[in-house]
Scaffold this active site. Structure first.
Site, mmCIF file in Angstrom:
data_model
loop_
_atom_site.group_PDB
_atom_site.id
_atom_site.type_symbol
_atom_site.label_atom_id
_atom_site.label_comp_id
_atom_site.label_asym_id
_atom_site.label_seq_id
_atom_site.Cartn_x
_atom_site.Cartn_y
_atom_site.Cartn_z
ATOM 1 N N ASP A 72 0.863 -1.172 0.000
ATOM 2 C CA ASP A 72 0.000 0.000 0.000
ATOM 3 C C ASP A 72 0.909 1.235 0.000
ATOM 4 O O ASP A 72 2.138 1.117 -0.148
ATOM 5 C CB ASP A 72 -1.004 -0.033 1.174
ATOM 6 C CG ASP A 72 -0.345 0.171 2.533
ATOM 7 O OD1 ASP A 72 0.904 0.234 2.595
ATOM 8 O OD2 ASP A 72 -1.073 0.260 3.536
ATOM 9 N N HIS A 73 0.321 2.407 0.199
ATOM 10 C CA HIS A 73 1.103 3.645 0.176
ATOM 11 C C HIS A 73 2.172 3.667 1.270
ATOM 12 O O HIS A 73 3.270 4.165 1.045
ATOM 13 C CB HIS A 73 0.168 4.853 0.336
ATOM 14 C CG HIS A 73 -0.692 4.764 1.552
ATOM 15 N ND1 HIS A 73 -1.753 3.862 1.630
ATOM 16 C CD2 HIS A 73 -0.655 5.409 2.746
ATOM 17 C CE1 HIS A 73 -2.328 3.989 2.828
ATOM 18 N NE2 HIS A 73 -1.673 4.909 3.521
ATOM 19 N N CYS A 123 3.032 -3.261 4.060
ATOM 20 C CA CYS A 123 2.188 -2.117 4.436
ATOM 21 C C CYS A 123 2.919 -1.409 5.577
ATOM 22 O O CYS A 123 4.106 -1.670 5.800
ATOM 23 C CB CYS A 123 0.762 -2.543 4.786
ATOM 24 S SG CYS A 123 0.583 -3.604 6.228
ATOM 25 N N THR A 131 2.670 -1.462 9.007
ATOM 26 C CA THR A 131 3.117 -2.377 10.071
ATOM 27 C C THR A 131 3.341 -3.796 9.560
ATOM 28 O O THR A 131 3.985 -4.604 10.228
ATOM 29 C CB THR A 131 2.039 -2.485 11.169
ATOM 30 O OG1 THR A 131 0.821 -2.942 10.544
ATOM 31 C CG2 THR A 131 1.805 -1.148 11.846
ATOM 32 N N GLY A 132 2.730 -4.124 8.443
ATOM 33 C CA GLY A 132 2.717 -5.502 7.944
ATOM 34 C C GLY A 132 1.506 -6.276 8.455
ATOM 35 O O GLY A 132 1.164 -7.333 7.926
ATOM 36 N N ILE A 133 0.843 -5.734 9.459
ATOM 37 C CA ILE A 133 -0.235 -6.494 10.111
ATOM 38 C C ILE A 133 -1.457 -6.647 9.195
ATOM 39 O O ILE A 133 -1.979 -7.752 9.009
ATOM 40 C CB ILE A 133 -0.630 -5.826 11.454
ATOM 41 C CG1 ILE A 133 0.544 -5.874 12.435
ATOM 42 C CG2 ILE A 133 -1.852 -6.516 12.055
ATOM 43 C CD1 ILE A 133 0.347 -5.040 13.703
ATOM 44 N N MET A 191 -1.748 -6.390 5.932
ATOM 45 C CA MET A 191 -1.463 -7.241 4.762
ATOM 46 C C MET A 191 -1.464 -8.707 5.162
ATOM 47 O O MET A 191 -1.952 -9.569 4.423
ATOM 48 C CB MET A 191 -0.084 -6.896 4.180
ATOM 49 C CG MET A 191 -0.037 -5.611 3.391
ATOM 50 S SD MET A 191 -0.971 -5.752 1.850
ATOM 51 C CE MET A 191 -0.296 -4.351 0.953
ATOM 52 N N HIS A 246 9.748 -23.801 9.368
ATOM 53 C CA HIS A 246 8.669 -24.385 10.168
ATOM 54 C C HIS A 246 7.292 -24.209 9.545
ATOM 55 O O HIS A 246 6.436 -25.062 9.714
ATOM 56 C CB HIS A 246 8.639 -23.754 11.569
ATOM 57 C CG HIS A 246 9.787 -24.162 12.434
ATOM 58 N ND1 HIS A 246 9.814 -23.978 13.789
ATOM 59 C CD2 HIS A 246 10.977 -24.747 12.116
ATOM 60 C CE1 HIS A 246 10.955 -24.435 14.289
ATOM 61 N NE2 HIS A 246 11.688 -24.897 13.286
ATOM 62 N N ARG A 269 7.935 -33.123 11.131
ATOM 63 C CA ARG A 269 6.808 -32.786 12.034
ATOM 64 C C ARG A 269 6.090 -31.513 11.583
ATOM 65 O O ARG A 269 4.882 -31.347 11.812
ATOM 66 C CB ARG A 269 7.293 -32.644 13.481
ATOM 67 C CG ARG A 269 8.240 -31.468 13.712
ATOM 68 C CD ARG A 269 8.854 -31.517 15.113
ATOM 69 N NE ARG A 269 9.665 -30.338 15.398
ATOM 70 C CZ ARG A 269 10.892 -30.125 14.933
ATOM 71 N NH1 ARG A 269 11.452 -31.013 14.116
ATOM 72 N NH2 ARG A 269 11.570 -29.045 15.270
ATOM 73 N N HIS A 270 6.836 -30.654 10.900
ATOM 74 C CA HIS A 270 6.217 -29.395 10.451
ATOM 75 C C HIS A 270 5.214 -29.640 9.327
ATOM 76 O O HIS A 270 4.240 -28.914 9.188
ATOM 77 C CB HIS A 270 7.300 -28.410 9.997
ATOM 78 C CG HIS A 270 8.298 -28.141 11.082
ATOM 79 N ND1 HIS A 270 7.955 -27.518 12.260
ATOM 80 C CD2 HIS A 270 9.619 -28.455 11.184
ATOM 81 C CE1 HIS A 270 9.025 -27.433 13.044
ATOM 82 N NE2 HIS A 270 10.041 -27.999 12.415
HETATM 83 C C1 RB5 Z 1 -1.962 2.680 6.519
HETATM 84 O O1 RB5 Z 1 -2.034 3.887 7.192
HETATM 85 C C2 RB5 Z 1 -1.728 1.550 7.497
HETATM 86 O O2 RB5 Z 1 -2.854 1.369 8.300
HETATM 87 C C3 RB5 Z 1 -1.392 0.274 6.756
HETATM 88 O O3 RB5 Z 1 -0.293 0.490 5.972
HETATM 89 C C4 RB5 Z 1 -1.044 -0.929 7.618
HETATM 90 O O4 RB5 Z 1 -0.081 -0.620 8.567
HETATM 91 C C5 RB5 Z 1 -2.180 -1.684 8.140
HETATM 92 O O5 RB5 Z 1 -2.049 -2.684 8.829
#
Ligand code: RB5
Length: 160
Positions: free
Chosen positions: A11-12, A68, A70-72, A74, A101, A135-136
């Site tokens: 993303d941006h 993204c 945080t990566g969270i 995505m 793993h 095992r994995h």
């Molecule tokens: C964008 O502001 C931000 O929320 C996105 O890039 C990401 O971190 C979401 O998890």
């Protein structure tokens, strides 16, 4: 690792690190397709997670890399796709273990959390590390069973 085809997306917030990643993949002679985004103009990360995850699910690319802020976000979105094991990694050890793993087929990075050198190191390790099996494999099999048990109605990506 030269023959691996990689689907890339951000993303941006992930766009600046994705630019660095593109340079690294190019200089390493790796094949990739960049699904966007192509600027820092605000977009919605699930759109890019969907394009990358779907292309890996369909086997058009062997691996995916998503970025993204945080990566969270995505990671959450990519893991909605059947057969996708997306791993949010934050150092080369987690990158290595996500392959050994978890047989991760999508690497997720936090663009606002990760510098260029660390990203390059993580990608290198992640692409070079094989799944350890044994095992994995049993555990990955259980994840596949969970996908079937709780399988959601598949919406065609075009209708999303
Ligand atoms: C964008 O502001 C931000 O929320 C996105 O890039 C990401 O971190 C979401 O998890």
């Amino acid at each position: 690792m030269g023959r691996i085809r990689i689907a890339l997306g951000s993303d941006h917030a992930g766009f600046p690190l994705k630019k660095d990643i593109r340079k690294y993949l190019d200089s390493s002679g790796l094949q990739f397709h960049d699904f966007g985004t192509y600027s820092t103009e605000s977009v919605d990360y699930p759109d890019y997670a969907a394009m990358v995850a779907e292309s890996v699910r369909r086997n058009e690319y062997e691996r995916g890399i998503l970025v993204c802020g945080t990566g969270i976000g995505m990671c959450i979105a990519a893991n909605k796709f059947q057969g996708i094991r997306a791993a949010l990694c934050y150092n080369s050890e987690t990158a290595r273990l996500s392959r050994e793993h978890n047989d991760a087929n999508v690497l997720v990075l936090g663009g606002r959390m990760t510098n260029e050198d660390d990203a390059k190191e993580m990608i290198k390790v992640w692409l070079e590390t094989d799944f350890a099996g044994e095992r994995h494999l049993r555990r990955i099999g259980k994840i596949s069973k969970l996908e079937k048990r709780y399988g959601r109605d598949m919406v065609e990506i075009e209708d999303y």
